[in-house]
Scaffold this motif. Structure first.
Motif, PDB file in Angstrom:
ATOM      1  N   VAL A 280       0.677  -1.184  -0.010  1.00  0.00           N
ATOM      2  CA  VAL A 280      -0.169   0.142   0.013  1.00  0.00           C
ATOM      3  C   VAL A 280       0.835   1.288  -0.016  1.00  0.00           C
ATOM      4  O   VAL A 280       1.814   1.267   0.668  1.00  0.00           O
ATOM      5  CB  VAL A 280      -1.028  -0.103   1.192  1.00  0.00           C
TER       6      VAL A 280
ATOM      7  N   TYR B 204       0.766   5.309   0.966  1.00  0.00           N
ATOM      8  CA  TYR B 204      -0.267   5.974   1.815  1.00  0.00           C
ATOM      9  C   TYR B 204       0.431   7.425   1.890  1.00  0.00           C
ATOM     10  O   TYR B 204       1.681   7.591   2.033  1.00  0.00           O
ATOM     11  CB  TYR B 204      -0.627   5.409   3.058  1.00  0.00           C
TER      12      TYR B 204
ATOM     13  N   THR C 290      -8.970  10.953  -4.095  1.00  0.00           N
ATOM     14  CA  THR C 290      -7.806   9.975  -4.221  1.00  0.00           C
ATOM     15  C   THR C 290      -7.898   9.051  -5.508  1.00  0.00           C
ATOM     16  O   THR C 290      -6.868   8.498  -6.036  1.00  0.00           O
ATOM     17  CB  THR C 290      -7.696   8.829  -2.824  1.00  0.00           C
TER      18      THR C 290
ATOM     19  N   PRO D 213      -6.852   1.615  -2.967  1.00  0.00           N
ATOM     20  CA  PRO D 213      -7.125   0.744  -1.699  1.00  0.00           C
ATOM     21  C   PRO D 213      -8.344   1.591  -0.847  1.00  0.00           C
ATOM     22  O   PRO D 213      -8.501   2.460  -0.815  1.00  0.00           O
ATOM     23  CB  PRO D 213      -6.120   0.388  -0.943  1.00  0.00           C
TER      24      PRO D 213
ATOM     25  N   LEU E 231      -6.246  -0.938   5.020  1.00  0.00           N
ATOM     26  CA  LEU E 231      -4.819  -0.849   4.892  1.00  0.00           C
ATOM     27  C   LEU E 231      -4.200  -2.327   4.565  1.00  0.00           C
ATOM     28  O   LEU E 231      -3.280  -2.433   3.964  1.00  0.00           O
ATOM     29  CB  LEU E 231      -4.465  -0.580   6.321  1.00  0.00           C
TER      30      LEU E 231
ATOM     31  N   ASP F  94     -10.992  -5.324   1.439  1.00  0.00           N
ATOM     32  CA  ASP F  94     -10.809  -4.040   0.390  1.00  0.00           C
ATOM     33  C   ASP F  94     -11.977  -4.129  -0.635  1.00  0.00           C
ATOM     34  O   ASP F  94     -12.277  -3.072  -0.870  1.00  0.00           O
ATOM     35  CB  ASP F  94      -9.496  -4.082  -0.183  1.00  0.00           C
TER      36      ASP F  94
ATOM     37  N   ASN G 121      -9.956   2.575   9.896  1.00  0.00           N
ATOM     38  CA  ASN G 121     -10.627   3.562   8.842  1.00  0.00           C
ATOM     39  C   ASN G 121     -11.036   4.702   9.752  1.00  0.00           C
ATOM     40  O   ASN G 121     -11.494   6.030   9.274  1.00  0.00           O
ATOM     41  CB  ASN G 121     -11.511   2.808   7.937  1.00  0.00           C
TER      42      ASN G 121
ATOM     43  N   TYR H 228      -5.195   6.413   2.010  1.00  0.00           N
ATOM     44  CA  TYR H 228      -4.750   5.438   1.231  1.00  0.00           C
ATOM     45  C   TYR H 228      -4.706   6.081  -0.112  1.00  0.00           C
ATOM     46  O   TYR H 228      -5.787   6.447  -0.753  1.00  0.00           O
ATOM     47  CB  TYR H 228      -5.808   4.150   1.217  1.00  0.00           C
TER      48      TYR H 228
ATOM     49  N   ASN I  46      -2.621   0.726  -4.190  1.00  0.00           N
ATOM     50  CA  ASN I  46      -2.230  -0.545  -4.300  1.00  0.00           C
ATOM     51  C   ASN I  46      -1.188  -0.886  -5.622  1.00  0.00           C
ATOM     52  O   ASN I  46      -1.855  -0.667  -6.557  1.00  0.00           O
ATOM     53  CB  ASN I  46      -3.432  -1.851  -4.187  1.00  0.00           C
TER      54      ASN I  46
END
Length: 502
Positions: free
Chosen positions: A266, A268, A293, A308, A311, A321, A461, A468, A471
């Motif tokens: 990930v 971030y 995002t 994503p 996490l 996810d 979250n 995020y 991925n």
């Protein structure tokens, strides 16, 4: 014929022969690799970054290995038993020698694993924290004792933290050991020009399948286009990562091969929760809501990977996810949260290293934060300085990636957010989160463990310690005549059986 003429002809013939030999074999016996960054150290317990892990995988062996599917395979331990849920009995190979000629025994295993639990191993504490001690039964049998049941621990022995060292070599080198590594792996250390390249050579006394090239040279080339050009012109045999801008060029080049696999990672943007205003969840949530995002990921990565919602990456078990809705930008809601928190005219820094995608992401983030009244400055640092600065808590927000080298949900989270972790750069310290992690480690695989990690992901979250972004995929390019190179989604790519065919 005069002597001078004879000597001249002889020199030409020798030169031609040498050139011919180089072109048919000698020059091709060195595998040249372009990595994005240089290793930070070759002491396996004093780092937790991917370039260093890749270097260690060539130099050292671990008790067990993981294949590309995550299955545990014998390594320096040829077999094992589980006498209890806190003990692993390991039967060691008897034909293993270190690069310095010393024979490997149970003493080396005890020394190496227990060394990882000392202060030296702060960076890898997330892996070693449940190790109690290593009991020696005889020269080739040990029992690894854990403090608590930990169902993520056994596969973690394949991580570079579990590399087996030679005590004599470590003690002789002292603080300089990270620049003078001695392992049992298929390649042994030759030289290292920090920030430029390191060179390894085949270890002919290796216990397993011998390396197929005489030398491995790994160069640090941070600029992505430069890596691609080096590959195209034949300056390197393998290059990674190949970034979005260069994928098509590599794919269309008939002399090259593009490797592409889903990554257990990930990317971030983290917040430094130890500093104001990031200790206020409303500020963190406001910044999250202010960002598009989905748009950032699409603009920067253009068809590589995805955004994503959790996490734990989708490639790791117990990820939720795919069950969660996509992130949505809401500028008005973000402004309202900042107002509730009494925050006005905020100024902050966005840290990143030199990786182009992260710099591009930071640039878009900077513009979108401006829409909610936040002024930000982008600070681009060299890789080593970046990691040092993060450890010293000097940052506000930062862009970074995390790869679950061991494909267990514990390691997707604990290294980033557990309060005791040396790589927790958000400096999250949350008792409930730590409790979830401890419970997850101590629960066998099944429905109960899945439930724990589902609740944990939802709780993270709510905390908003990070936003995020991406991925990723592991993407590498290689010359068509490179065979046996193994690209892996955990980013610990293998050159152990790589060769260059004529």
């Amino acid at each position: 014929m005069k002597n001078g003429m004879k000597k001249g002809i002889f020199a030409v013939v020798v030169s031609v022969l040498i050139f011919g030999l180089c072109s048919i074999g000698w020059a091709k016996d060195t595998l040249v690799v372009a990595d994005q960054y240089d290793a930070t150290t070759m002491d396996p317990i004093r780092h937790n970054d991917m370039p260093s892990s890749r270097a260690c995988y060539s130099i050292y062996d671990t008790l067990v290995f993981l294949d590309s599917e995550g299955k545990v395979l014998p390594g320096l331990a040829e077999s094992w038993e589980f006498p209890s849920d806190t003990a692993y009995k390991m039967h060691l190979r008897k034909d293993v020698v270190f690069h310095n000629g010393e024979k490997m025994t149970a003493k080396d295993v005890k020394y190496s694993l227990e060394r990882a639990t000392t202060d030296l191993g702060a960076s890898i504490k997330t892996y070693s924290q449940n190790l109690d001690n290593v009991e020696i039964l005889d020269d080739y049998t040990v029992i690894i004792h854990l403090k608590h049941p930990d169902y993520s621990f056994f596969p973690s022995l394949s991580h570079s933290w579990g590399s087996i060292l030679n005590q004599k070599a470590v003690e002789e080198a002292g603080d300089n050991y990270g620049m003078q590594p001695v392992g049992t792996g298929p390649f042994k250390f030759v030289s290292w020009q920090k920030g430029n390249k390191y060179v390894l050579e085949r270890f002919d006394a290796y216990w397993g399948p011998k390396a197929k090239v005489a030398k491995l040279e790994v160069r640090s080339i941070p600029e992505p286009t430069s890596r691609a050009i080096e590959l195209e012109t034949g300056g390197v045999d393998i290059a990674y990562p190949i970034t979005t801008n260069d994928i098509k060029r590599i794919e269309e080049n008939k002399n090259l091969v593009l490797y592409r696999v889903p990554q257990t990672s990930v990317t971030y943007m983290g917040f430094n929760l130890s500093k104001k205003p990031f200790d206020d969840v409303r500020v963190r949530k406001a910044i999250d809501l202010a960002l598009d995002t989905v748009g950032i990921q699409a603009a920067v990565y253009r068809g590589v990977g995805k955004v994503p919602t959790s996490l734990i990456p989708g490639a790791v078990k117990y990820s939720i996810d795919s069950e969660l809705p996509k992130h949505e930008q809401d500028v008005e809601a973000a402004k309202k949260l900042l107002e509730e928190a009494g925050m006005k005219d905020l100024r902050m820094e966005i840290w990143t290293n030199e990786r182009k995608e992260r710099v591009d992401s930071a640039t878009i983030i900077q513009a979108q934060l401006q829409e909610i009244g936040i002024t930000s400055e982008i600070k681009v640092l060299e890789w080593g300085a970046y990691l040092s600065g993060l450890q010293e808590k000097k940052h506000d927000m930062f862009l970074l990636g995390w790869v679950s080298t061991v494909p267990d949900p514990n390691f997707a989270v604990s290294g980033l957010l557990e309060s005791t972790s040396g790589t927790n750069f958000t400096f999250t310290s949350d008792a409930k989160l730590d409790e979830y992690l401890a419970k997850g480690r101590g629960t066998p695989d099944g429905e109960e463990r899945a439930k724990i990690y589902k609740e944990l992901q939802l709780y993270i979250n709510e905390l908003h310690p990070m936003v995020y972004i991406h991925n990723d995929e592991s993407i590498a390019g290689a010359q068509k005549n490179v065979k046996g190179f193994e690209i892996r989604g955990n980013e610990v790519h293998s050159f152990r059986q790589a060769s260059i065919e004529e």
